[in-house]
Design an enzyme around this catalytic site. Structure first.
Site, PDB file in Angstrom:
ATOM      1  CG  ASP A  60      -7.165  -2.883  -2.687  1.00  0.00           C
ATOM      2  OD1 ASP A  60      -7.737  -2.151  -1.860  1.00  0.00           O
ATOM      3  OD2 ASP A  60      -5.935  -3.049  -2.708  1.00  0.00           O
ATOM      4  CB  SER A 109      -0.941  -0.052   1.207  1.00  0.00           C
ATOM      5  OG  SER A 109      -1.994   0.876   1.079  1.00  0.00           O
ATOM      6  CG  HIS A 156      -5.829  -2.589   0.978  1.00  0.00           C
ATOM      7  ND1 HIS A 156      -5.164  -2.224  -0.178  1.00  0.00           N
ATOM      8  CD2 HIS A 156      -5.196  -1.930   1.981  1.00  0.00           C
ATOM      9  CE1 HIS A 156      -4.197  -1.379   0.114  1.00  0.00           C
ATOM     10  NE2 HIS A 156      -4.180  -1.199   1.422  1.00  0.00           N
TER      11      HIS A 156
END
Length: 230
Positions: free
Chosen positions: A175, A121, A206
């Site tokens: 996600d 991320s 995610h």
């Protein structure tokens, strides 16, 4: 950045006398502990001696969380603006902090071409930001559930030393934090610029999955092979 100002890190070595290093950045609100358990799941060959470094991002107020202080590589102004309006100053500060960790590894005897930058991320965005602009050839970049944070400046800032760097990008199709399209768009942008991108899609949100971890382990082993053939 002096040694005393280096980011705090967690270190974990696999094998004796590491000849390669992986600097792995966590996501928003996590810390260096987040990916430590992944190391034993990578399935790296026993003969590869690797030092894994998991830095802790600084504590900073994060706009999307009403200014709450948490570990973050840069501020997030809004989930709808991930690919548009970013905290450029914060990104560049974190880039310099990771460059300092790379320099530390080089001082410890790790050649840059045996060092991989990895991140999830936000951490993946910093891995890409740093690796693509670094002035010495690195072994590779791993970006998980991430995106190119400063894509517009990359063509002018990309360093020739890493024009051919292998890149592993993995993203979950479901996600709900970093949209799948953001990752796919970044992959297309990198490919257009001539980078060697290995793209992986996974049926997940995610997060990371065991399938992805296995793929990363295989990719890492090839990048840091002792014979230098990869």
């Amino acid at each position: 950045m002096t040694t005393s100002n280096l980011l705090p890190v967690i270190e974990l070595s696999v094998g004796h006398d590491p000849k390669a290093s992986v600097i792995w950045m966590h996501g928003l609100g996590a810390d260096g502990n987040d990916f430590v358990p992944v190391v034993k799941e990578l399935g790296l060959p026993e003969h590869l001696a690797v030092r894994f470094i998991f830095p802790h991002a600084p504590l900073r107020p994060v706009t999307i969380n009403t200014g709450y202080m948490m570990r973050a590589w840069y501020d997030i102004l809004g989930l709808d603006s991930i690919e548009r309006k970013v905290d450029e100053a914060g990104i560049r500060t974190s880039q310099r902090a990771i460059e300092a960790l790379i320099a530390k590894e080089e001082a410890r005897g790790i050649a840059p071409e045996k060092l991989v930058l990895a991140g999830f991320s936000q951490g993946g965005a910093i891995a890409l930001q740093t690796g693509l602009r670094y002035p010495k050839r690195l072994a590779g970049i791993v970006g998980l559930s991430t995106y190119l944070a400063l894509a517009e400046s990359l063509p002018s800032e990309a360093h020739p030393a890493n024009r051919g760097i292998p890149i592993f990008l993995g993203h979950g199709k479901q996600d709900n934090v970093i949209p799948f399209t953001a990752g796919a768009n970044s992959k297309e942008r990198l490919t257009e610029l001539g980078y060697r991108v290995q793209w992986h899609e996974y049926p997940m949100a995610h997060t990371v999955s065991m399938e992805e971890i296995t793929d990363i382990g295989r990719w890492l082993a090839a990048r840091i092979a002792d014979d230098g053939s990869q």
